[in-house]
Design a protein around this motif. Structure first.
Motif, PDB file in Angstrom:
ATOM      1  N   ASP A  50      79.762  41.367 142.242  1.00 32.71           N
ATOM      2  CA  ASP A  50      79.167  42.265 143.579  1.00 32.71           C
ATOM      3  C   ASP A  50      80.480  42.988 143.925  1.00 32.71           C
ATOM      4  O   ASP A  50      81.423  42.448 144.175  1.00 32.71           O
ATOM      5  CB  ASP A  50      78.957  41.318 144.599  1.00 32.71           C
ATOM      6  CG  ASP A  50      78.907  41.739 146.238  1.00 32.71           C
ATOM      7  OD1 ASP A  50      78.919  43.060 145.944  1.00 32.71           O
ATOM      8  OD2 ASP A  50      78.852  41.024 147.064  1.00 32.71           O
ATOM      9  N   LEU A  51      80.541  44.446 143.735  1.00 33.25           N
ATOM     10  CA  LEU A  51      81.679  45.179 143.931  1.00 33.25           C
ATOM     11  C   LEU A  51      81.475  45.917 145.427  1.00 33.25           C
ATOM     12  O   LEU A  51      80.708  46.838 145.603  1.00 33.25           O
ATOM     13  CB  LEU A  51      81.696  46.334 143.111  1.00 33.25           C
ATOM     14  CG  LEU A  51      82.785  47.332 143.137  1.00 33.25           C
ATOM     15  CD1 LEU A  51      84.000  46.842 142.914  1.00 33.25           C
ATOM     16  CD2 LEU A  51      82.510  48.445 141.856  1.00 33.25           C
ATOM     17  N   GLY A  52      81.898  45.094 146.468  1.00 32.84           N
ATOM     18  CA  GLY A  52      81.692  45.411 147.747  1.00 32.84           C
ATOM     19  C   GLY A  52      82.698  46.492 148.369  1.00 32.84           C
ATOM     20  O   GLY A  52      83.895  46.743 147.862  1.00 32.84           O
ATOM     21  N   THR A  53      82.274  47.089 149.512  1.00 33.64           N
ATOM     22  CA  THR A  53      83.397  47.759 150.526  1.00 33.64           C
ATOM     23  C   THR A  53      84.559  47.249 150.806  1.00 33.64           C
ATOM     24  O   THR A  53      85.580  47.594 150.839  1.00 33.64           O
ATOM     25  CB  THR A  53      82.719  48.470 151.202  1.00 33.64           C
ATOM     26  OG1 THR A  53      81.338  49.158 150.945  1.00 33.64           O
ATOM     27  CG2 THR A  53      83.349  49.632 152.219  1.00 33.64           C
ATOM     28  N   THR A  54      84.216  45.956 151.392  1.00 38.86           N
ATOM     29  CA  THR A  54      85.399  45.253 151.893  1.00 38.86           C
ATOM     30  C   THR A  54      85.794  44.059 150.931  1.00 38.86           C
ATOM     31  O   THR A  54      86.967  43.936 150.726  1.00 38.86           O
ATOM     32  CB  THR A  54      84.989  44.482 153.284  1.00 38.86           C
ATOM     33  OG1 THR A  54      83.856  45.448 153.766  1.00 38.86           O
ATOM     34  CG2 THR A  54      86.102  44.560 154.129  1.00 38.86           C
ATOM     35  N   ASN A  55      84.881  43.415 150.647  1.00 40.89           N
ATOM     36  CA  ASN A  55      85.162  42.250 149.452  1.00 40.89           C
ATOM     37  C   ASN A  55      84.517  42.366 148.134  1.00 40.89           C
ATOM     38  O   ASN A  55      83.075  42.803 148.424  1.00 40.89           O
ATOM     39  CB  ASN A  55      84.728  40.853 150.240  1.00 40.89           C
ATOM     40  CG  ASN A  55      85.859  40.629 151.337  1.00 40.89           C
ATOM     41  OD1 ASN A  55      87.000  40.719 151.217  1.00 40.89           O
ATOM     42  ND2 ASN A  55      85.365  40.436 152.581  1.00 40.89           N
ATOM     43  N   SER A  56      84.758  41.737 147.167  1.00 46.04           N
ATOM     44  CA  SER A  56      84.006  41.767 145.999  1.00 46.04           C
ATOM     45  C   SER A  56      83.910  40.369 145.635  1.00 46.04           C
ATOM     46  O   SER A  56      84.953  39.471 145.959  1.00 46.04           O
ATOM     47  CB  SER A  56      84.774  42.547 144.992  1.00 46.04           C
ATOM     48  OG  SER A  56      84.621  43.805 145.258  1.00 46.04           O
ATOM     49  N   ALA A  57      83.016  39.910 144.677  1.00 41.96           N
ATOM     50  CA  ALA A  57      82.957  38.600 144.059  1.00 41.96           C
ATOM     51  C   ALA A  57      82.325  38.725 142.803  1.00 41.96           C
ATOM     52  O   ALA A  57      81.646  39.610 142.320  1.00 41.96           O
ATOM     53  CB  ALA A  57      82.129  37.712 144.822  1.00 41.96           C
TER      54      ALA A  57
END
Lengths: 562, 567
Positions: free
Chosen positions: B6-13
């Protein structure tokens, strides 16, 4: 996909049971996975969607429940908002019960509907009633909002024009936009938005400074019989433009205009009529012609004044010619004669014009002039009915366009005519004017023919025209001294101009600029060297332009083949 | 092994599917979430994740975050002496996640499923895929985020028939999807969203509010803008999180050696957020209409994305649907879990044999045309959709167009994405020019076929029946590098030196301490300064036990001074 193969793809017998279809699809989907078998999935999906279409549509959704009672425990509320950890710290009071939280909203809606349907209500009251509905917190519930949007749109359409002042508020509140393509409600909102757009245009029309304000006043008032002045010189162009605009852009506004007036003007425009410009030209033409004759006969020293006067006279005559030879026949004949489409028919004037120009170069005589005159008239009528006018610069009025594209030929011709004996001049002028006419209204018809030529033909046609051009130049050089050669030179140059016209049309931009340069050069040549120089300059400029176009064309032709 | 990211704006996982279930992979600090922040330290070495985010407000010129918002654009970010494109920055985050996964799984990882917001367009998707390649990952699949969340939610509900709505408000993007589960099929019925709406916009509200209060005090000099903005952003983020659990919060910053304080109450925040909440409502309404579904037919509302923790958003959702949303999935981790499930599907895991997922194309795709209206006037720039939105993907559709002018020699197909009737309001994706034989208007026809693949990438084929010619356009990003260039860019990124993974915890702690040092004044500052000296001393001793002890002490003091670190 054939109907039978739908069921084959799904692997079941034809059925209208949605459940069976879905089960079959689900089973197949696990084998025909969209990940691994894109084409297989596309076929399966199509079969599935068509099968579902075949099966009955689902039963309509249940009607909106208006009297629902919501029971929510306060502890649930706080647990939800604060998260479970914090909820424990908040004491849980007795359950809160709110009975039908939307009752007020529906009452407000009913009130609004009643007020909008009552024709006598004050505008302020309508706005107030509307605002109560729009501000209601019930609209935050999506189901209610979706249903209210449709209800509101229908109400607006039913109660127009009383609801007109409310439209903009509603559009703003619901965020309706024309862009919202593909929504189920789009057809409704589009009608409302169109109405809003129409109303905005109506406001603009009511403003005395707006372009169509006068025409609007005419359309909005009952029709009255025209007076003598209006009969003679009245300009109905404004009314016509407004009617056209309303019909194409704001046909919803037609019902806001005076119905009798509309019917009157529509009947008026049914029949072909002379435009006011044509009426003015008809009145001016005899005066100008008489003046021209008087001045020309007053003596050789007045010739230059006559030359100047020739310009307005020619413009006036061409306006009349345009109306009687183009607009009127087109209007009355073209409705039934669908002559466009057949290119050969459109090109029918081609050989006739060449014959005409050859005839014009034969030593002048009165019988020949009559023959040429008849031929020229026939050609003009033929072209005006079947021809395809050049629409590329259609924002410019036709007079201007004709002047820009054919004016130089007429101007050059006018100068040459003065150096010829009167009889030859008349004979030549008939032919050259016919060519200009053909050039203005028929040149687009040549294009298809040009493009139907094979590549080899096109490439060999270009140098042939080039060689002809050079020949015409040599002839022109000789014609300076030998008056007898002059008609032949004029014919040759006119033919050259006509011949290279079609290939030159494939060049954009260039041609206009060159024409202007030619025209300016001709004016300077007259100022500094007199008419003989102009004759030479004009002729050579035309030829040089032709050669340049031909070279460029040849290059283009080769480049596009490469 | 395929991993799900999950390549997120604030956090990724990052997650993985093994032993018949999806699990998340912790990073070197033991956290499941890695902040999507990239920075350089004072030596020019690379920092990714928490250490970088902690340095954001103290070293604004060397640190950046929220670059996902610029995916697919040419915007370059300067860090130190080097310029980075959004996909390079994303690649650095992906690389760090990849390293975490390799350390956790004990084997090299080369393939990944990466999630993207459903409303990402072709350009943004391609940029994401390039980012994966730059990080040395073969991107097996681009998965829509709400679909991933739905997978995480629905994988346990396969037995039932249900319809539910995924409301995914992340740091920078907003997606809504309506899904249906039947017979082991998870089907997306409708999907829509707003690619530029997320938690960051809520931060901006607070930032603007505070700036308006102190306009006179903060007459900015050139080049200070960014530094102030980063300070305010950190304060706003903190305040926004505090407002989740308490009725008011304070934004505190130290600017030019002076402390500023701005209090916000939850009610103020509600008022400020009203326009954003209205923007949330519209996509939901549209997806419900597209899915032909009423809110009472939905079994569940699933909230995903960190921003859905905000009470304002939860209240708005409750009012929209007339009920409380589900709390069964973890808003921050659901997307990565779903990506892991998808990775398992992709690897044909036995446990997922009876599961099938179908997704949709969330926007309409078509070409610009000109057409005559009933009065014969020609209108240019009309959008003619070929693939209508919410068609199950992969899909291909065809429309036939004809020439408009006599002797037209070329038909130009400009490809657009969007819902407006007019192309000017839609997004242009590319152009294909097709030469046609010169004939009278309308005689030449061209069949234009759009193919939308499962990753959301588009291919356009034009076929001229008259000549039998075929033309193909795979929409390529003009700005994006390909082949050898991409390889070169990858090498250049690889050359950036990163620190050993086991030192990350120390760097994060140190970065946090120095941020606190700058944000505090007076006694508190002295206290932090002392602790930092102590910790640096421990680091110099190279005694791991001593370091761990000093770090534990430092972090617990910082926790008590400014509250726990959030992710």
């Amino acid at each position: 996909m054939a109907v039978t193969s739908i069921w084959k793809t799904l692997g079941i017998k034809k059925t209208s049971d949605r459940k069976d279809i879905r089960r079959a699809y689900a089973a197949k989907l696990k084998v025909t996975n969209p990940e691994d078998d894109a084409e297989g999935f596309k076929a399966l999906r199509e079969a599935y969607e068509r099968a579902l279409n075949y099966a009955e549509r689902p039963v309509a959704a249940p009607a909106l429940s208006q009297g629902k009672v919501y029971i929510v425990k306060a502890s649930e509320v706080s647990a939800f908002i604060a998260g479970p950890e914090l909820a424990e710290k908040i004491e849980a009071p007795a359950p809160v019960v709110f009975a039908d939280p939307h009752a007020d909203f529906y009452t407000a809606r009913l009130r609004l509907e009643k007020i909008l349907r009552a024709t006598s209500a004050e505008p302020d009251m309508r706005i107030k009633a509307l605002q109560t509905v729009l501000d209601s917190p019930s609209l935050e519930a999506l189901d209610i909002r979706a249903e209210t949007e449709i209800w509101m749109a229908q109400l607006l359409l039913k109660t127009s024009p009383y609801s007109d002042p409310l439209i903009d508020r509603i559009i703003k509140r619901f965020g309706w936009r024309l862009q919202s393509r593909g929504l189920k409600t789009a057809y409704l909102t589009r009608r409302i938005l169109t109405r809003s757009d129409d109303l905005a245009y109506l406001e603009r029309l009511k403003n005395p400074t707006s372009e169509h304000h006068d025409a609007y006043k005419v359309l909005n008032a009952p029709p009255k019989p025209p007076g003598l002045w209006r009969k003679l010189f009245g300009d109905s162009a404004g009314v016509r433009a407004l009617l056209d605009h309303l019909n194409t852009r704001h046909d919803g506004l037609l019902k806001d205009m005076n119905a009798d007036s509309l019917a009157h003007w529509e009947a008026y425009f049914e029949k072909p009529r002379l435009k006011s410009t044509a009426r003015w030209a008809l009145m001016l033409a005899p005066i100008l012609l008489a003046l021209e004759a008087v001045i020309y006969n007053a003596g050789p020293q007045w010739r230059e004044v006559a030359l100047l006067l020739l310009i307005p006279t020619a413009l006036t005559l061409s306006t009349i010619l345009h109306h009687f030879a183009v607009i009127m026949p087109r209007h009355s004949l073209k409705k039934s004669w669908r002559l466009q489409g057949n290119h050969l028919l459109q090109f029918g004037w081609g050989p006739a014009v060449l014959l005409l120009l050859l005839l014009a170069a034969v030593p002048a005589s009165w019988p020949l002039i009559v023959i040429i005159g008849i031929l020229a008239t026939l050609i003009a009528i033929w072209v005006s009915i079947t021809g395809v006018p050049d629409q590329r610069e259609s924002s410019i009025p036709w007079q201007m366009r004709a002047f820009l594209s054919e004016g130089y030929l007429i101007a050059w011709w006018a100068v040459v005519a003065f150096t010829m004996p009167p009889l030859t001049a008349i004979q030549m002028s008939l032919a050259v004017i016919a060519v200009c006419f053909v050039s203005a209204f028929g040149k687009m018809a040549l294009l298809p023919l040009w493009f139907r030529l094979s590549r080899a033909w096109r490439i060999s046609a270009l140098p042939a025209i080039g060689a002809f051009t050079v020949g015409a130049g040599a002839l022109l050089w000789q014609a300076r001294d030998l008056a007898i050669l002059q008609p032949v030179a004029v014919s040759a140059i006119t033919i050259v101009t006509l011949l290279q016209r079609t290939p030159a049309l494939t060049l954009e931009g260039w041609s206009f600029r060159l024409r202007w340069i030619t025209f300016m050069g001709m004016s300077f040549a007259t100022l500094h060297g007199g008419i003989d120089y102009m004759f030479l300059f004009g002729g050579f400029a035309l030829l040089i332009w032709t050669v340049v176009s031909l070279i460029e064309l040849t290059i283009n032709q080769f480049r596009s083949e490469a | 092994m395929i991993i799900g990211i999950d390549l997120g704006t604030t956090n990724s996982a990052v997650g993985v599917f093994r032993d018949s279930k999806a699990e998340l992979i912790p990073n070197s600090l033991g956290h499941n979430l890695t902040p999507s922040a990239v920075g350089l330290d004072d030596n020019g070495d690379l920092l990714v994740g928490l250490p970088a985010r902690e340095r954001q407000s103290t070293h604004p010129k060397l640190t950046t975050s929220a670059f996902k918002r610029y995916m697919g654009s040419r915007r370059m970010t300067t860090l130190g002496r080097r310029e980075f494109s959004p996909e390079e920055l994303s690649a650095l985050v992906l690389r760090s996640l990849k390293a975490d996964a390799e350390a956790y799984l004990g084997e090299p990882v080369a393939e990944a499923v990466i999630t993207v917001p459903a409303y990402f367009n072709d350009k943004q998707r391609k940029a994401t895929r390039r980012a994966g390649e730059l990080a040395g990952l073969k991107v097996e699949r681009l998965l829509n985020e709400p679909t991933a969340a739905a997978l995480a939610y629905g994988i346990h509900l396969l037995e039932d028939e249900s319809q539910f709505l995924v409301f995914d408000l992340g740091g920078g993007t907003f997606d809504v999807s309506i899904l249906e589960i039947f017979e082991g099929v998870i089907e997306v019925r409708a999907s829509t969203g707003d690619a530029r709406l997320g938690g960051e916009d809520f931060n901006d509200l607070l930032i603007r509010a505070m700036r308006n209060t102190f306009t006179d005090d903060w007459k900015l000099k050139l080049g200070e803008e960014d530094a102030l903005h980063q300070l305010l952003r950190a304060a706003a983020e903190k305040a926004r999180r505090e407002l989740t659990s308490q009725p008011w919060a304070k934004m505190e910053i130290v600017w030019r050696g002076k402390a500023y304080e701005h209090a916000v109450s939850a009610d103020d925040f509600d008022t400020l957020a009203a326009p954003l909440l209205e923007r949330l409502r519209e996509p939901v309404l549209r997806s419900l209409r597209d899915g032909e579904i009423r809110t009472d037919a939905l079994n569940e509302i699933v909230l995903v994305g960190g921003a859905t923790r905000m009470p304002v958003v939860r209240k708005a959702v409750t009012r929209m649907f007339g009920r409380f949303p589900s709390q069964t999935v973890h808003p921050d981790e659901a997307v990565a879990m779903g990506a892991a499930v998808q990775a398992g599907l992709k690897a044909r895991d036995q446990a997922l044999k009876e599961v099938a997922v179908t997704d949709v194309c969330p926007y309409s795709l078509g070409v610009g045309i000109a057409e005559h209206d009933h009065a014969g006037h020609l209108h240019h720039g009309i959008f003619s959709p070929i693939i209508e939105r919410n068609v199950a993907v992969p899909a291909s559709r065809m429309n036939t167009y004809n020439t408009l002018q006599d002797n037209q020699s070329v038909i130009e197909f400009e490809i657009y994405q969007g819902e407006s009737r007019y192309v000017t309001d839609n997004i242009s994706l590319g152009k294909i020019s097709v030469p046609v034989p010169r004939r009278p208007a309308g005689e030449v026809t061209a069949d234009c076929r759009f193919t939308y693949d499962i990753n959301g990438l588009i291919e356009v084929d034009v076929h001229i029946p008259m000549t039998g010619e075929k033309h193909q356009l795979v929409i390529v990003d003009e700005d994006g590098p390909t082949g050898a260039d991409l390889e070169k860019q990858r090498k250049a990124l690889e050359a950036l030196k990163a620190h050993p993974r086991d030192s990350d915890a120390n760097r994060a702690a140190l970065a946090r301490a120095s941020r606190c040092y700058e944000n505090f004044l007076g006694d508190k500052r002295e206290h932090v300064g002392g602790l930092m000296r102590e910790f640096e001393g421990a680091l110099a001793s190279q005694d791991n036990r001593l370091i761990d002890k000093a770090r534990g002490h430092l972090l617990s003091v910082l926790d008590s001074l400014e509250g726990e670190t959030w992710l």
